[in-house]
Design an enzyme around this catalytic site. Structure first.
Site, short mmCIF file in Angstrom:
data_model
loop_
_atom_site.label_atom_id
_atom_site.label_comp_id
_atom_site.label_asym_id
_atom_site.label_seq_id
_atom_site.Cartn_x
_atom_site.Cartn_y
_atom_site.Cartn_z
N ASN A 201 0.86 -1.18 0.00
CA ASN A 201 0.00 0.00 0.00
C ASN A 201 0.90 1.24 0.00
O ASN A 201 2.13 1.13 0.02
CB ASN A 201 -0.99 -0.01 1.17
CG ASN A 201 -0.30 0.00 2.52
OD1 ASN A 201 0.77 0.58 2.70
ND2 ASN A 201 -0.93 -0.64 3.51
N ASP A 271 -5.80 -7.73 1.95
CA ASP A 271 -6.03 -9.15 1.69
C ASP A 271 -7.10 -9.34 0.63
O ASP A 271 -6.98 -10.19 -0.26
CB ASP A 271 -6.46 -9.86 2.98
CG ASP A 271 -5.41 -9.81 4.07
OD1 ASP A 271 -4.22 -9.69 3.74
OD2 ASP A 271 -5.79 -9.88 5.26
#
Length: 486
Positions: A201, A271
């Protein structure tokens, strides 16, 4: 992604098989209510109400793959403890997940316990040993990966730095011959070698490069630097509401803008992203569509509590909603109402419910609905169908049909959901919604309110909202139909 493309993709995903290798966790959520401060220390006292246990980390990636219709082989590491047995039980309960877990008696199974009240985490307690697998334990992991991943189209590596993703395990994943996608929390991407995609990220990319990662130009510089520091063929960075940026070696960075989301809990969103991306690629989806699909899935996930999974029907609903006007998105079925209320309650929000025909919306209605909304955090309006309006009001009613009445109501800022119903009373909707506050006009007495006793039985209350004198649908119709004087 348009609805037709999404539906075709979901069909292709059904039964697609991928392998997930990485740090398995058990996530425990303890929910309760805080009403006082401890006399022993300045800390809140949580009155425990319920507890949820689910797979986290690589286990959550596998859960998301299975929820989207894929089949996943999960390779991970557990300790010889009760949490390890819990992980095995959770895998056994999930259709679509096949577990290949290696036991290391010398370490605990990673357990993350979160204490939650009013939709907010108060505390997280971690039980873990962040040390690399070595010796016979590592060899068993490598043998398992080689057996399970041989010939796999996609291998997902979920590296939380807890010890499963060693150099030897990474090499075994690459040797499988399929696409290798890494979700990395590591400081250095070099250790993964020539994998196909690394997916940090924005914060993790900043950590790995030491560069800012806010605006697009900063992301482009950071991605170029990250590629210079590793051998990966591409780096894909997730940027929350800003979307996703993709850097493929030798090509210009591409930005896929996101859309603003109502974020309740971002835990596990990464996820969901890697699961959706990997599964789409395993089904032969072009990278552009796979990224769009992953963004849609993660956008749904962040609106849920905890390490949540996403179902195909939720993606279809999200796609439909994205193409609706804001008012249209508020008009829902009883089942969607129940689902939305469950999400509101997970955030600690109080739900109010009222109902009516709302045939010709006038000032009295607007004043009434605004007052109703002031008593709660979210207001649900049950709306009589055309048939039930006719039963209540007689021939010639309603003046406006159900669709028109629903759209006008949904256009009001004080109304959060509009739920049409065909029964003569809204009692079924009230039972499904279980509102904390049931609201009717002050032209009723409390004992005349349908469902009042039911709401009180679960601890709710009945309130009577102000009626503005001189305003009613009947009076409005009379004025419109009155003959002009001769």
């Amino acid at each position: 992604m348009d609805l037709s493309t999404l539906q075709q993709l979901l069909t292709r995903l059904s039964g697609a098989r991928i392998v997930c290798v990485g740090d398995l966790m058990v996530d425990r959520f303890v929910y309760g209510e805080v009403t006082r401060v401890s006399p022993e220390a300045p800390i809140p006292v949580l009155a425990r109400d319920r507890e949820l246990v689910m797979l986290g980390g690589a286990g959550n990636v596998a859960r998301n793959v299975a929820a989207l219709g894929g089949d996943v082989a999960l390779v991970g590491l557990v300790g010889g403890d009760s949490e390890g047995h819990e992980a095995l039980r959770l895998i056994g309960d999930k259709t679509g997940i096949e577990g290949f877990l290696v036991t290391d008696p010398g370490r605990p199974t990673t357990l993350k316990t979160r204490f939650v009240s009013g939709g907010q985490q108060l505390l997280r307690v971690d039980l873990e040993a962040s040390i690399p697998a070595v010796g016979e334990v590592e060899q068993r992991l490598v043998r398992t990966v080689r057996d399970v991943a041989a010939g796999a189209g996609v291998v997902l590596i979920s590296d939380y730095g807890k010890g499963v993703v060693t150099d030897a395990v990474i090499a075994a994943c690459r040797e499988a011959g399929g696409l290798v996608i890494v979700d990395s929390k590591a400081r250095s991407f070099l250790r993964y070698g020539e994998v196909d995609v690394i997916k940090p990220n924005a914060g993790e990319l900043a950590y790995a490069t030491g560069l800012p990662t806010s605006a697009n130009p900063e992301i482009e510089v950071a991605l170029a630097h990250a590629l210079s520091l590793c051998e990966a063929k591409a780096i894909l960075v997730t940027r929350a509401a800003k979307g996703i940026s993709l850097a493929v070696r030798g090509k210009a960075v591409r930005h896929f803008p996101g859309v603003p989301r109502d974020v309740f809990d971002a835990s596990g969103a990464g996820d969901t992203t890697i699961a959706a991306l990997g599964l789409a690629l395993a089904a032969g989806t072009p990278i552009d569509q796979a990224i769009e699909f992953a963004m849609l899935a993660s956008g749904v996930a962040v609106g849920k509590a905890g390490t949540a999974t996403v179902l195909p029907e939720e993606l279809i609903e999200a796609s439909l909603t994205a193409h609706m006007a804001p008012a249209e998105g508020k008009i829902v079925t009883p089942q969607r109402m129940a689902d939305e209320i469950a999400r509101w309650r997970a955030k600690g929000l109080r739900v109010g419910f009222t109902n009516g025909c709302f045939d010709i919306l006038h000032r009295g209605h607007v004043t009434y609905l605004n007052q109703a909304r002031s008593w709660c955090d979210r207001l649900v309006v049950g709306l009589n169908s055309d048939r039930s309006v006719k039963v209540l009001k007689g021939e010639g009613r309603p003046v406006n049909d159900l669709e028109g009445r629903a759209m006008v109501l949904a256009g009001l800022g004080c109304v959060d959901l509009v739920v049409p119903f065909d029964e003569d009373t809204p009692i079924k909707l009230i039972e499904a919604a279980r509102p904390e506050i049931l609201i009717k006009g002050s032209d009723y007495s409390e004992d005349q309110v349908v469902g009042g006793d039911l709401v009180k039985s679960w601890g709710g209350e009945v309130r009577l909202a102000q009626i503005v004198d001189g305003y009613s649908t009947t009076a409005a119709i009379a004025r419109m139909t009155a003959k002009e004087p001769t």
